[in-house]
Motif scaffolding. Structure first.
Motif, PDB file in Angstrom:
ATOM      1  N   ILE A  50       0.858  -1.180   0.000  1.00  0.00           N
ATOM      2  CA  ILE A  50       0.000   0.000   0.000  1.00  0.00           C
ATOM      3  C   ILE A  50       0.897   1.233   0.000  1.00  0.00           C
ATOM      4  CG2 ILE A  50      -1.749   1.333   1.244  1.00  0.00           C
ATOM      5  CD1 ILE A  50      -2.638  -1.322   2.560  1.00  0.00           C
ATOM      6  N   LEU A  51       0.592   2.155  -0.891  1.00  0.00           N
ATOM      7  CA  LEU A  51       1.299   3.433  -0.984  1.00  0.00           C
ATOM      8  C   LEU A  51       0.288   4.516  -0.631  1.00  0.00           C
ATOM      9  CD1 LEU A  51       3.805   5.101  -1.912  1.00  0.00           C
ATOM     10  CD2 LEU A  51       2.860   4.972  -4.228  1.00  0.00           C
ATOM     11  N   MET A  52       0.581   5.270   0.431  1.00  0.00           N
ATOM     12  CA  MET A  52      -0.365   6.294   0.867  1.00  0.00           C
ATOM     13  C   MET A  52       0.272   7.661   0.874  1.00  0.00           C
ATOM     14  SD  MET A  52      -2.255   7.041   4.395  1.00  0.00           S
ATOM     15  CE  MET A  52      -3.438   8.370   4.472  1.00  0.00           C
ATOM     16  N   PHE A  53      -0.415   8.607   0.250  1.00  0.00           N
ATOM     17  CA  PHE A  53      -0.012  10.007   0.243  1.00  0.00           C
ATOM     18  C   PHE A  53      -0.891  10.752   1.246  1.00  0.00           C
ATOM     19  CE2 PHE A  53       1.437   8.297  -3.693  1.00  0.00           C
ATOM     20  CZ  PHE A  53       2.661   8.924  -3.915  1.00  0.00           C
ATOM     21  N   TRP A  54      -0.268  11.565   2.087  1.00  0.00           N
ATOM     22  CA  TRP A  54      -0.961  12.242   3.161  1.00  0.00           C
ATOM     23  C   TRP A  54      -0.263  13.547   3.483  1.00  0.00           C
ATOM     24  CZ3 TRP A  54       0.957  12.909   8.293  1.00  0.00           C
ATOM     25  CH2 TRP A  54       2.263  12.430   8.478  1.00  0.00           C
ATOM     26  N   SER A  55      -0.837  14.309   4.398  1.00  0.00           N
ATOM     27  CA  SER A  55      -0.244  15.580   4.804  1.00  0.00           C
ATOM     28  C   SER A  55      -0.562  15.863   6.268  1.00  0.00           C
ATOM     29  CB  SER A  55      -0.794  16.709   3.931  1.00  0.00           C
ATOM     30  OG  SER A  55      -0.305  17.963   4.365  1.00  0.00           O
ATOM     31  N   VAL A  81       3.898   1.988   2.604  1.00  0.00           N
ATOM     32  CA  VAL A  81       4.807   3.093   2.316  1.00  0.00           C
ATOM     33  C   VAL A  81       4.014   4.384   2.459  1.00  0.00           C
ATOM     34  CG1 VAL A  81       6.331   4.163   0.619  1.00  0.00           C
ATOM     35  CG2 VAL A  81       6.109   1.664   0.690  1.00  0.00           C
ATOM     36  N   MET A  82       4.489   5.254   3.321  1.00  0.00           N
ATOM     37  CA  MET A  82       3.833   6.529   3.568  1.00  0.00           C
ATOM     38  C   MET A  82       4.621   7.645   2.884  1.00  0.00           C
ATOM     39  SD  MET A  82       1.348   5.564   5.571  1.00  0.00           S
ATOM     40  CE  MET A  82       0.745   7.144   6.122  1.00  0.00           C
ATOM     41  N   VAL A  83       3.902   8.510   2.146  1.00  0.00           N
ATOM     42  CA  VAL A  83       4.546   9.654   1.496  1.00  0.00           C
ATOM     43  C   VAL A  83       3.799  10.914   1.920  1.00  0.00           C
ATOM     44  CG1 VAL A  83       5.255  10.739  -0.661  1.00  0.00           C
ATOM     45  CG2 VAL A  83       5.211   8.237  -0.492  1.00  0.00           C
ATOM     46  N   SER A  84       4.503  11.777   2.618  1.00  0.00           N
ATOM     47  CA  SER A  84       3.930  13.057   3.019  1.00  0.00           C
ATOM     48  C   SER A  84       4.119  14.057   1.881  1.00  0.00           C
ATOM     49  CB  SER A  84       4.624  13.572   4.278  1.00  0.00           C
ATOM     50  OG  SER A  84       4.248  14.909   4.529  1.00  0.00           O
ATOM     51  N   THR A  85       3.056  14.779   1.570  1.00  0.00           N
ATOM     52  CA  THR A  85       3.132  15.790   0.520  1.00  0.00           C
ATOM     53  C   THR A  85       3.551  17.147   1.085  1.00  0.00           C
ATOM     54  OG1 THR A  85       0.779  16.303   0.714  1.00  0.00           O
ATOM     55  CG2 THR A  85       1.419  14.613  -0.897  1.00  0.00           C
ATOM     56  N   ASP A  86       3.928  17.169   2.355  1.00  0.00           N
ATOM     57  CA  ASP A  86       4.404  18.406   2.975  1.00  0.00           C
ATOM     58  C   ASP A  86       5.800  18.738   2.455  1.00  0.00           C
ATOM     59  OD1 ASP A  86       2.218  18.891   5.012  1.00  0.00           O
ATOM     60  OD2 ASP A  86       2.823  16.861   5.559  1.00  0.00           O
ATOM     61  N   ASP A  87       6.226  19.976   2.669  1.00  0.00           N
ATOM     62  CA  ASP A  87       7.577  20.382   2.283  1.00  0.00           C
ATOM     63  C   ASP A  87       8.603  19.638   3.136  1.00  0.00           C
ATOM     64  OD1 ASP A  87       6.633  22.183   0.384  1.00  0.00           O
ATOM     65  OD2 ASP A  87       6.629  23.872   1.788  1.00  0.00           O
ATOM     66  N   VAL A 106       7.292   2.317   9.767  1.00  0.00           N
ATOM     67  CA  VAL A 106       7.001   2.059   8.357  1.00  0.00           C
ATOM     68  C   VAL A 106       7.887   2.945   7.483  1.00  0.00           C
ATOM     69  CG1 VAL A 106       4.614   1.394   8.859  1.00  0.00           C
ATOM     70  CG2 VAL A 106       5.109   3.727   8.108  1.00  0.00           C
ATOM     71  N   GLU A 107       8.032   2.548   6.247  1.00  0.00           N
ATOM     72  CA  GLU A 107       8.840   3.329   5.313  1.00  0.00           C
ATOM     73  C   GLU A 107       8.152   4.667   5.071  1.00  0.00           C
ATOM     74  OE1 GLU A 107      10.379   2.978   0.732  1.00  0.00           O
ATOM     75  OE2 GLU A 107      10.310   1.153   1.946  1.00  0.00           O
ATOM     76  N   SER A 108       8.910   5.735   5.209  1.00  0.00           N
ATOM     77  CA  SER A 108       8.345   7.079   5.132  1.00  0.00           C
ATOM     78  C   SER A 108       9.147   7.960   4.175  1.00  0.00           C
ATOM     79  CB  SER A 108       8.349   7.695   6.536  1.00  0.00           C
ATOM     80  OG  SER A 108       8.004   9.050   6.500  1.00  0.00           O
ATOM     81  N   PHE A 136      -3.418   0.791  -3.753  1.00  0.00           N
ATOM     82  CA  PHE A 136      -3.314  -0.595  -3.310  1.00  0.00           C
ATOM     83  C   PHE A 136      -2.731  -1.390  -4.471  1.00  0.00           C
ATOM     84  CE2 PHE A 136      -6.400   1.347  -0.618  1.00  0.00           C
ATOM     85  CZ  PHE A 136      -6.274   0.713   0.612  1.00  0.00           C
ATOM     86  N   TYR A 137      -1.494  -1.826  -4.328  1.00  0.00           N
ATOM     87  CA  TYR A 137      -0.791  -2.572  -5.375  1.00  0.00           C
ATOM     88  C   TYR A 137      -0.884  -4.063  -5.098  1.00  0.00           C
ATOM     89  CZ  TYR A 137       1.586   1.628  -7.141  1.00  0.00           C
ATOM     90  OH  TYR A 137       1.878   2.851  -7.695  1.00  0.00           O
TER      91      TYR A 137
END
Length: 164
Positions: A50-55, A81-87, A106-108, A136-137
């Protein structure tokens, strides 16, 4: 005798520091830039995730963090995998928020490019920035994009589908 005691004390201190290091280790947030998605996919070749984009300023994202934490606890092998869209300057706050929601291991990643639109386009040309955004892959890396909140039921259904 005094020197021997000092050396023994120093060795014991070093031993206990090394022993406790994993307790305090936090996952380092990596910089998400052009090409990072390819890197994430390559590392998971043939594996579902699971790849999640959040802020940080996304209220719905906080609910997703709780659902994801519950699922990680329920499915210890869940690859998230967590990806923050913040700066990138907010990497510390991102790590703290993940830790607060029991996702510190978790991977961030965090966006490193000021051109967020370019990074989003590389992920999905049809994604215009709404958050949360999850992908969801399956093991073949076919993906199901979901905009908006997810629940533990969503995750349970996906886990059942990719792990028959």
């Amino acid at each position: 005798m005094h020197t021997v005691m000092k050396k023994l004390f120093a060795a014991l201190c070093l031993f206990f520091m090394l022993l406790s290091a994993p307790l305090f280790a936090e996952n380092q947030t990596q910089l998400y830039k052009a090409g990072s998605l390819a890197e994430i996919l390559k590392a998971r070749q043939g594996k579902p995730f699971i790849l999640m984009f959040w802020s940080l300023d996304c209220a719905s994202c906080m609910k997703d963090l709780d659902a994801l934490a519950a699922s990680v606890k329920k499915y210890p092998k869940l690859d998230l995998v967590m990806v923050s869209t913040d700066d990138a300057e907010f990497a510390g706050e991102v790590s703290e928020m993940l830790a607060k929601h029991k996702l510190g291991q978790v991977e961030s990643w965090i966006f490193s490019d000021s051109n967020a639109q370019r990074l989003r386009y590389e992920v999905d040309p049809s994604w215009y920035g709404e958050l949360p955004r999850s992908y969801f892959y399956d093991a073949s890396h076919n993906r199901l994009p979901v905009s908006g909140a997810i629940t533990t039921e969503h995750i349970d259904a996906w886990v059942a589908a990719v792990n028959p």
